[in-house]
Design a protein around this motif. Sequence first.
Motif, PDB file in Angstrom:
ATOM      1  N   ASP A  66      34.941  33.289  39.459  1.00 49.06           N
ATOM      2  CA  ASP A  66      35.056  34.669  39.018  1.00 49.06           C
ATOM      3  C   ASP A  66      34.061  35.476  39.578  1.00 49.06           C
ATOM      4  O   ASP A  66      32.952  35.165  39.452  1.00 49.06           O
ATOM      5  N   ARG A 106      39.494  35.057  44.253  1.00 45.47           N
ATOM      6  CA  ARG A 106      40.278  35.277  43.072  1.00 45.47           C
ATOM      7  C   ARG A 106      40.013  36.155  41.888  1.00 45.47           C
ATOM      8  O   ARG A 106      38.798  35.919  41.707  1.00 45.47           O
ATOM      9  N   GLY A 163      40.275  36.176  38.662  1.00 46.56           N
ATOM     10  CA  GLY A 163      40.822  35.706  37.200  1.00 46.56           C
ATOM     11  C   GLY A 163      41.992  34.871  37.214  1.00 46.56           C
ATOM     12  O   GLY A 163      42.374  34.373  36.320  1.00 46.56           O
ATOM     13  N   LEU A 164      42.146  34.259  38.549  1.00 43.31           N
ATOM     14  CA  LEU A 164      43.303  33.424  38.504  1.00 43.31           C
ATOM     15  C   LEU A 164      42.890  31.922  37.988  1.00 43.31           C
ATOM     16  O   LEU A 164      41.958  31.529  38.585  1.00 43.31           O
ATOM     17  N   ALA A 165      43.530  31.150  37.666  1.00 44.91           N
ATOM     18  CA  ALA A 165      43.445  29.992  37.025  1.00 44.91           C
ATOM     19  C   ALA A 165      43.603  29.019  38.097  1.00 44.91           C
ATOM     20  O   ALA A 165      44.600  29.014  38.975  1.00 44.91           O
TER      21      ALA A 165
END
Lengths: 298, 349
Positions: free
Chosen positions: B150, B175, B177-179
């Motif tokens: 992040d 990304r 905040g994407l898991a």
Amino acid sequence: MQSDDVIWDTLGNKQFCSFKIRTKTRSFCRNEYSLTRLCNRSSCPLANSQYATIKEEKGQCYLYMKVIERAAFPRRLWERVRLHKNYEKALEQIDENLIYWPRFIRHKCKQRFTKITQYLIRIRKLTLKRRRKLVPLSKKVERREKRREEKALIAAQLDNAIEKELLERLKQDTDGDIYNFPIHAFDKALEQQEMESGSSDAEEKDDEEDEEDVGKREFVEDDEVDESDLSDFEDMDKLDASSDEDQEDKSSSEEEEKPLDAKHKGKTPLKGPLRRKRAYVEIENEQETEPVAKARTT
Amino acid sequence: MAKAGDKSGGSGKKGLKRKAATEEAQEAAVGEDGTTESGVQPPKTAAFPPGFSISEIKNKQRRHLMFTRWKQQQRKEKSAAKKKLKKEREALGDKAPPKPVPKTIDNQRVYDETIVDPNDEEVAYDEATDEFASYFNRQTSPKILITTSDRPHGRTVRLCEQLSTVIPNSHVYYRRGLALKKIIPQCISRDFTDLIVINEDRKIPNGLILSHLPSGPTAHFKMSSVRLRKEIKRRGKDPTEHIPEIILNNFTTRLGHSIGCMFASLFPHNPQFIGRQVATFHNQRDYIFFRFHRYIFKSEKKVGIQELGPRFTLKLRSLQKGTFDSKYGEYEWVHKPREMDTSRRKFHL
């Protein structure tokens, strides 16, 4: 006898209060039952015999109330009411329990309750998301690894290793590869030139002999290639290219040309600074002006 | 008398410092007296009583003095021995015995039973049926996704860009905040073969996660000494779009072999030799050095290399069997510092 003013007079200003924390600008109250954690006359739980707070335990909010009637019974001093999970209903509960209580305490209780619910919501949201895991580093281990890395770098001798590996690969990859180095290229092209000039001269000779009378003496030029002709490297390259092309056309079919080009590996001869393999004399002409001047004077 | 004897012994050994000089003068005088008295020459060499060590002298200055003298004598003896050996070698000429090979950590490496023998059938069979088989059979060509943790900072972003120029057919996506677990199925559906995640800490990249996508192994590395292109001295111009060659050095054990395969599967099979670029992964004592060079063959036995591109070192921390899963993943190998770092001569890659 409970006298709030006396208590405040002592604890608030003059004497020591163990819950009080002083900073440069203001003071705070460390008491767990304090409504606002500031040290004020109206928000000190010790100096107000009628007091209420909101406290949160394990996600549940409770309303704590203290009245002067129970001041003599410390065990039963604080009355606890569990608040409803629903925000509006809980506010109604607060209002209902603290009816006829001072405005300040009611207002502050509701404010505190709002804040608590907000942060509880935030906690629940965050636990669902990914969380950054903090891994503790040991300074000793880090230092050790850094030192070992430096030593490994020195032991690795990277440049030498890479060069060795590249040369090995070059050696193995030799079948059908036209690897022209300047020296070899020069010699090869030289031979080619000799052969070609020899053959072309031979052809010319034949023609001439056919045309002219047989037996007539003629002075024919040398078969040897002049160095001056080949001194220009550009011509060399053209010769090279032409000889290569001839070879390729003769030796391989069209199919083989493509993989050959691919295998060529970009190892074309250095066409950079001219490499003179044989003695080369450069003649510079200088203009002399002195004798002219002398003539004039004399 | 014992004291005098001691002193004479000491000064007899070396006469270098001023004190020693004065002592010698004294000793000469004493000696003369001694000769007249006892008729025995005082010995020139050290005559310490046996069982005496320099560290037993209580006086610090004197102790230091004796120690320096002793050290100098040792050095002299050593250089004399060396000279003698050298002379012997020269005298023998060709018949001299070969020079002894110096011991290095790499020489003295503890024998690892997992070192791969190139003719091993079992290993060959394993390799033919593992996750990289499809790559080595030329069925799939690599497509790489490079991403970061992040909120990457400038250094990490630039490293990602430079990596994407080094590795052909790679794309950089940031990304927000994407898991990772959600990214991975998306990548698989878009035919990506590998995923690289560069982890960042305090504005510098410090970790690399390399995951081979369709259910492949995931390797987690610690990244250190990252140098971006502008920080490399004497570098060449930017790398071109040609597919580089790959060099994998010193991946000897079974684990090293699988890591080497992972690196190799990042690059397409058909290197374009016209580009004359080479990416090197060199393993030395469990540290993997990554370099990117441009080479040119100056002659048959000489090659010149010029460094382009970023450089960094990796140290393997863990190897997981499936794709990235920190909680439920099955770890094939984990680096445990307390158990594995105890011996200086034991390496795992």
